[in-house]
Design an enzyme around this catalytic site. Structure first.
Site, PDB file in Angstrom:
ATOM      1  N   HIS A   7       0.802  -1.416   0.061  1.00 55.50           N
ATOM      2  CA  HIS A   7      -0.043  -0.075  -0.117  1.00 55.50           C
ATOM      3  C   HIS A   7       0.726   1.242   0.000  1.00 55.50           C
ATOM      4  CE1 HIS A   7       0.481   0.876   4.453  1.00 55.50           C
ATOM      5  NE2 HIS A   7       0.497  -0.154   4.518  1.00 55.50           N
ATOM      6  N   ASP A  42      -0.036   4.578   1.125  1.00 56.22           N
ATOM      7  CA  ASP A  42      -0.324   5.658   2.416  1.00 56.22           C
ATOM      8  C   ASP A  42       0.717   5.129   3.389  1.00 56.22           C
ATOM      9  OD1 ASP A  42      -1.898   3.115   2.588  1.00 56.22           O
ATOM     10  OD2 ASP A  42      -3.138   4.299   4.154  1.00 56.22           O
ATOM     11  N   ASP A  44       6.389   1.498   6.565  1.00 54.63           N
ATOM     12  CA  ASP A  44       5.087   0.531   6.334  1.00 54.63           C
ATOM     13  C   ASP A  44       4.238   1.606   5.613  1.00 54.63           C
ATOM     14  OD1 ASP A  44       2.628  -0.475   6.761  1.00 54.63           O
ATOM     15  OD2 ASP A  44       2.391   0.096   8.768  1.00 54.63           O
ATOM     16  N   GLU A  99      -5.145   1.955   3.223  1.00 59.96           N
ATOM     17  CA  GLU A  99      -5.070   0.667   3.895  1.00 59.96           C
ATOM     18  C   GLU A  99      -4.898   1.217   5.431  1.00 59.96           C
ATOM     19  OE1 GLU A  99      -2.841  -2.437   6.089  1.00 59.96           O
ATOM     20  OE2 GLU A  99      -2.286  -0.601   5.830  1.00 59.96           O
ATOM     21  N   GLU A 100      -4.345   2.235   5.873  1.00 61.06           N
ATOM     22  CA  GLU A 100      -4.193   2.430   7.137  1.00 61.06           C
ATOM     23  C   GLU A 100      -5.483   2.894   8.011  1.00 61.06           C
ATOM     24  OE1 GLU A 100      -1.814   1.276   8.751  1.00 61.06           O
ATOM     25  OE2 GLU A 100       0.064   1.522   7.792  1.00 61.06           O
ATOM     26  N   ASP A 112       3.930  -6.109   3.313  1.00 60.22           N
ATOM     27  CA  ASP A 112       3.660  -5.418   4.275  1.00 60.22           C
ATOM     28  C   ASP A 112       3.668  -5.721   5.751  1.00 60.22           C
ATOM     29  OD1 ASP A 112       2.577  -3.110   5.390  1.00 60.22           O
ATOM     30  OD2 ASP A 112       0.288  -3.910   5.220  1.00 60.22           O
ATOM     31  N   HIS A 166       4.115   3.256  13.323  1.00 60.36           N
ATOM     32  CA  HIS A 166       3.062   3.988  13.528  1.00 60.36           C
ATOM     33  C   HIS A 166       3.360   4.887  15.131  1.00 60.36           C
ATOM     34  CE1 HIS A 166      -0.413   1.083  11.729  1.00 60.36           C
ATOM     35  NE2 HIS A 166       0.683   1.546  10.931  1.00 60.36           N
TER      36      HIS A 166
END
Length: 489
Positions: A76, A78, A115, A145-146, A169, A456
């Site tokens: 992904h 994003d 990520d 995706e997030e 991922d 994150h």
């Protein structure tokens, strides 16, 4: 190349640095989507860019691999955008400031976007290369995706012929992810009432927490800043009277909040007692969370006297009780896989507005029944206090496939390279494989990736040597023409 110049594999890090210069928050991926489309045109590759910004790119097989079935590579575009307090980064207009230290790549004071920027870098390096053996490649790069996997949900995959899918991922080298939890987001709103009051305005902040990914880190028992703030305020309320002006904390449902703040109004004569009580709380919480959150802090600041809108007593009690006692964290452990979380939820966002308290949760479970029960539990609790709970961004669990030739192929390639077996694991985090499997009947999927830590969070980092080893692993898989053999060009 600039900061990452000289790192190996050079094509991968070159693309990673270029990607890192492009703003790509979830929901605002147009620039990176257009970049991928322009890359396809520049390299004369067939591609499709849809209205959601998803991009699919096709590359013909290398010589000797023309009769091999296609392989789908997937990631992904994003990224989660978090930053240290005071960093002042505008993720919608600014690229990342990359740094290299002690064998790791990171970004100054922000998330790195490894990520899942590393998936894009791997894929672009493969699509660009002219000397790498591989079957026909179908590269799927999704958006959002997030924030609920909206890109994968909207993607039209009818043009994909491949039924072997390698998702890129994952964040632990040497692991083959074979299944994952499903999940959703739940937005809660609770009506509030205000009145005006005069007093000393103060700011109370819980900070310095470790935070982290609400799937991979939820089982470690770390503190949630929103919950911790409500706990501190409730303990203060047992000792003296004050009024709540506002509450705020976190930012994204899939990130365990590192910081939360309250503004309260109290009599100036109570300030000494308040400071003493907060110091006791700080010491007690420091002991309780010394293993998981060693940098926990409580900050108390005076903002001046005045007249302000404050929550009524009933509204303040309702807000604090909901934040403190709605379910949060691990709800059930797997009965079939020891040590694995089966069901959890994370309170990732909290804010009082003019009319309502807004709470946002990320729910995850490998059990459809448990996930449905958790949604129902939140809905019933909110209804009981006159609030609402709305569900969005649902994605299914990716179920374990008993027979997987691709899994065997990927494991064999790892053994041949490194002389040991990879670890086969199921994870509590969500991957797009479940959604994609519903759209690609019969697909055989795995997920792999290099070592990343603290995703994150502003401490996210990517291990350089692991990027190279995982690249070699991926190339070994693609070079296998049939079981145990490679083509001769």
């Amino acid at each position: 190349m600039g900061i990452l110049s000289g790192l190996q594999p050079e094509p991968v890090f070159s693309h990673f640095e270029a990607i890192s210069a492009i703003p790509r928050p979830s929901g605002q991926e147009r620039q990176i989507s257009d970049y991928l489309a322009a890359f396809a045109r520049a390299h004369h590759l067939a591609y499709r860019q849809d209205e959601s910004g998803n991009v699919i790119l096709w590359k013909d097989a290398a010589p000797g691999y023309e009769d091999c079935p296609p392989v789908i590579l997937q990631g992904h575009m994003d990224m989660v955008c978090e930053q240290e307090p005071g960093r002042g980064m505008d993720f919608t207009t600014q690229g990342l400031e990359l740094e290299v230290s002690d064998g790791w790549v990171s970004a100054r004071g922000t998330t790195l976007g490894g990520d899942d920027g590393i998936a894009l870098a791997y894929c672009l390096a493969l699509l660009e290369a002219e000397d790498i053996p591989h079957p026909p490649l179908e590269v799927l790069i999704t958006t959002s995706e997030e924030t609920g996997m909206g890109g994968a949900r909207a993607a039209d995959l009818s043009g994909l012929r491949g039924r072997r899918l390698i998702n890129l991922d994952s964040e632990e080298e040497g692991q083959i992810i074979t299944s994952c939890a499903g999940g959703c987001r739940v937005d809660c709103r609770v009506p509030l009432e205000y009145q005006t009051q005069t007093g000393q305005l103060c700011s109370l902040t819980v900070g310095g927490l470790t935070g982290g990914h609400s799937g991979t880190e939820i089982g470690k028992g770390g503190a949630n800043a929103c919950r911790l703030l409500s706990r501190v305020l409730m303990e203060l309320g047992q000792q003296f009277s004050f009024s709540v002006v506002s509450l705020c904390g976190g930012g994204r449902d899939n990130v365990i909040p590192q910081q939360a703040s309250a503004r309260i109004l109290l009599s100036e004569r109570l300030l000494p007692a308040c400071c003493a009580a907060l110091e006791r709380c700080r010491r007690e919480l420091g002991k309780e969370y010394q293993a998981t959150d060693p940098d926990l802090s409580l900050t108390f600041t005076l903002e001046g006297e005045g007249t302000f809108p404050v929550l009524t007593v009933d509204s303040a009690q309702k807000a604090l009780l909901l934040v403190q006692y709605l379910p949060n964290g691990v709800q059930a452990m797997s009965q079939t896989m020891p040590g694995m979380v089966e069901t959890s939820l994370n309170l990732g966002y909290m804010e009082t507005g003019r009319e309502a308290l807004a709470l946002r949760f990320s729910l995850r479970s490998s059990s459809r029944q448990a996930l449905a029960g958790l949604k129902r539990q939140l809905a019933e609790a909110l209804t009981a206090v006159g609030g609402t709970a709305s569900v969005s961004g649902e994605y299914p669990p990716w179920e374990y496939r008993a027979s997987s030739p691709l899994r065997e192929q990927v494991a064999r390639a790892y053994r041949e390279l490194y002389g040991r077996d990879p670890e086969l694991v199921a994870i509590h985090a969500g991957l797009e494989c479940g959604l994609l499997a519903e759209k690609l009947p019969g697909v055989d999927a795995v997920s792999i990736g290099p070592n990343m830590r603290d995703i994150h969070t502003p401490h996210e980092r990517l291990e350089i040597a692991s990027v190279k080893r995982t690249w070699d692993w991926l190339l070994r898989v693609l070079a296998e023409r049939e079981a145990g053999t490679t083509a001769v060009s």
